[in-house]
Scaffold this active site. Structure first.
Site, mmCIF file in Angstrom:
data_model
loop_
_atom_site.group_PDB
_atom_site.id
_atom_site.type_symbol
_atom_site.label_atom_id
_atom_site.label_comp_id
_atom_site.label_asym_id
_atom_site.label_seq_id
_atom_site.Cartn_x
_atom_site.Cartn_y
_atom_site.Cartn_z
ATOM 1 N N TYR A 163 0.842 -1.207 0.000
ATOM 2 C CA TYR A 163 0.000 0.000 0.000
ATOM 3 C C TYR A 163 0.875 1.255 0.000
ATOM 4 O O TYR A 163 0.671 2.170 -0.808
ATOM 5 C CB TYR A 163 -0.904 -0.031 1.234
ATOM 6 C CG TYR A 163 -1.667 1.246 1.534
ATOM 7 C CD1 TYR A 163 -2.868 1.543 0.880
ATOM 8 C CD2 TYR A 163 -1.206 2.143 2.492
ATOM 9 C CE1 TYR A 163 -3.576 2.696 1.176
ATOM 10 C CE2 TYR A 163 -1.917 3.306 2.797
ATOM 11 C CZ TYR A 163 -3.100 3.577 2.139
ATOM 12 O OH TYR A 163 -3.801 4.726 2.438
HETATM 13 N N1 LIG Z 1 -8.566 7.308 6.267
HETATM 14 C C1 LIG Z 1 -7.304 7.605 6.471
HETATM 15 O O1 LIG Z 1 -6.877 7.715 7.628
HETATM 16 C C2 LIG Z 1 -6.361 7.842 5.332
HETATM 17 C C3 LIG Z 1 -5.044 8.184 5.634
HETATM 18 C C4 LIG Z 1 -4.142 8.443 4.621
HETATM 19 C C5 LIG Z 1 -4.560 8.367 3.300
HETATM 20 N N2 LIG Z 1 -5.830 8.018 3.010
HETATM 21 C C6 LIG Z 1 -6.203 7.962 1.582
HETATM 22 O O2 LIG Z 1 -7.455 8.595 1.387
HETATM 23 C C7 LIG Z 1 -8.176 7.930 0.349
HETATM 24 C C8 LIG Z 1 -9.527 7.492 0.852
HETATM 25 O O3 LIG Z 1 -9.332 6.621 1.965
HETATM 26 P P1 LIG Z 1 -10.508 6.179 2.925
HETATM 27 O O4 LIG Z 1 -9.923 6.072 4.270
HETATM 28 O O5 LIG Z 1 -11.709 7.012 2.704
HETATM 29 O O6 LIG Z 1 -10.780 4.695 2.380
HETATM 30 P P2 LIG Z 1 -12.086 3.792 2.563
HETATM 31 O O7 LIG Z 1 -11.586 2.389 2.492
HETATM 32 O O8 LIG Z 1 -12.862 4.209 3.748
HETATM 33 O O9 LIG Z 1 -12.914 4.141 1.250
HETATM 34 C C9 LIG Z 1 -12.418 3.819 -0.001
HETATM 35 C C10 LIG Z 1 -13.563 3.773 -0.994
HETATM 36 O O10 LIG Z 1 -13.034 3.257 -2.224
HETATM 37 C C11 LIG Z 1 -13.863 2.206 -2.660
HETATM 38 N N3 LIG Z 1 -13.104 1.210 -3.412
HETATM 39 C C12 LIG Z 1 -12.215 0.311 -2.910
HETATM 40 N N4 LIG Z 1 -11.773 -0.485 -3.906
HETATM 41 C C13 LIG Z 1 -12.395 -0.068 -5.039
HETATM 42 C C14 LIG Z 1 -12.376 -0.527 -6.376
HETATM 43 N N5 LIG Z 1 -11.610 -1.565 -6.764
HETATM 44 N N6 LIG Z 1 -13.126 0.129 -7.298
HETATM 45 C C15 LIG Z 1 -13.910 1.168 -6.926
HETATM 46 N N7 LIG Z 1 -13.979 1.627 -5.665
HETATM 47 C C16 LIG Z 1 -13.233 1.022 -4.727
HETATM 48 C C17 LIG Z 1 -14.443 1.600 -1.385
HETATM 49 O O11 LIG Z 1 -15.620 0.850 -1.640
HETATM 50 C C18 LIG Z 1 -14.684 2.830 -0.542
HETATM 51 O O12 LIG Z 1 -15.953 3.408 -0.784
HETATM 52 C C19 LIG Z 1 -7.294 6.766 -0.098
HETATM 53 O O13 LIG Z 1 -6.552 7.154 -1.225
HETATM 54 C C20 LIG Z 1 -6.380 6.536 1.080
HETATM 55 O O14 LIG Z 1 -5.136 5.962 0.688
HETATM 56 C C21 LIG Z 1 -6.751 7.739 3.999
#
Ligand SMILES: NC(=O)c1ccc[n+]([C@@H]2O[C@H](COP(=O)([O-])OP(=O)(O)OC[C@H]3O[C@@H](n4cnc5c(N)ncnc54)[C@H](O)[C@@H]3O)[C@@H](O)[C@H]2O)c1
Length: 256
Positions: free
Chosen positions: A161
């Site tokens: 990741y």
């Molecule tokens: N939440 C955090 O603390 C955090 C921290 C650093 C970075 N991020 C980044 O922020 C972004 C969003 O993260 P999040 O925490 O909201 O993630 P999450 O897992 O809560 O949501 C991700 C969304 O993407 C969708 N998804 C997953 N695989 C998919 C696929 N193959 N096709 C289409 N949709 C798909 C999921 O169904 C979900 O709705 C990501 O890029 C993540 O790397 C999040």
């Protein structure tokens, strides 16, 4: 009445967002919809996506949801073209979708590695490739790639990741050079630890809360709306001379 910014340049702007049915992506969809943008978003979570689409449209927004797996590049590109046929060429692309599945280095297989790159990195380039011709014709546009502080703060059990998330910076900077002459900007939005439903359910326990209290300079917690406001700024004309940069929204996490 909102106490946050309203951007005139976002009103009516066609925007494409990946992974918009839940988590940060849902916050991004809600934020652009509230600005009056024409939002097209994809997700594999069909029920949640449909529910969000219906809720926002009932409130007067212009939102289209499509169930699409972003690891199927041909299907994703065709879905983006459908959004553009309905809303006009996208002027902002938010590459948000990812999957932060934990994994031990000993257990990573070539197949797992490829799948991780596919869900966390590959789609971002090909989505950009799909919307760029329209942005070039419009002589403007903003691509926002999602990074993560996880690799910056040495988070373990996440190498496939974090390798993908670190790659977002290289993607943003090279693409920014390629398309800047057309008035198109490419930046990386780097979230800290955001209190999404998934994080709260899986990872944010008492130990995690103590860690956040120790590491964040700012008291309190970050929520999807905090990240979405940065995405709005980066899509709006207010940031029109900003490209190839990283925007870390982490409450002042100690990176040392
Ligand atoms: N939440 C955090 O603390 C955090 C921290 C650093 C970075 N991020 C980044 O922020 C972004 C969003 O993260 P999040 O925490 O909201 O993630 P999450 O897992 O809560 O949501 C991700 C969304 O993407 C969708 N998804 C997953 N695989 C998919 C696929 N193959 N096709 C289409 N949709 C798909 C999921 O169904 C979900 O709705 C990501 O890029 C993540 O790397 C999040």
């Amino acid at each position: 009445m909102s106490e946050f910014a309203v951007y005139p340049s976002l009103k009516g702007m066609p925007v494409v967002i990946s992974g918009g049915a839940s988590g940060i992506g849902e916050g991004v969809v809600r934020a652009f919809a509230a600005q009056g943008s024409k939002v097209g978003f994809v997700d594999i979570a069909e029920e949640a996506g449909r529910k969000l689409e219906a809720e926002l449209n009932a409130a007067g927004a212009t939102v289209k949801f499509a169930r699409c797996d972003i690891t199927d590049i041909a299907a994703y590109q065709s879905t983006i073209r459908d959004f553009e046929a309905a809303h006009g060429p996208a002027l902002a692309l938010v590459n948000n979708a990812a999957n932060d599945l934990r994994h031990k280095w000993e257990e990573v297989t070539p197949e797992f590695w490829d799948q991780s790159i596919a869900v966390n990195a590959k789609h971002a380039f090909f989505a950009a490739q799909t919307v760029l011709p329209g942005m070039v014709a419009a002589k403007r546009g903003s691509i926002i790639n999602f990074g993560s502080i996880s690799w910056m703060i040495l988070t373990g059990n996440l190498a496939a990741y974090t390798a993908s998330k670190a790659a977002m910076h290289g993607l943003s900077r090279s693409l920014a050079r390629d398309v800047g002459k057309h008035g198109i900007r490419v930046n990386t939005l780097v979230p800290g630890w955001i209190m999404t439903e998934r994080q709260l359910t899986h990872w944010v326990d008492d130990t995690a809360n103590r860690l956040i209290d120790e590491q964040q300079a700012l008291a309190g917690r970050l929520y999807p709306a905090d990240i979405a406001r940065m995405a709005l700024f980066l899509a709006a004309d207010d940031s029109k001379m900003i490209s190839a940069q990283d925007f870390v929204v982490d409450g002042g996490w100690a990176h040392g």
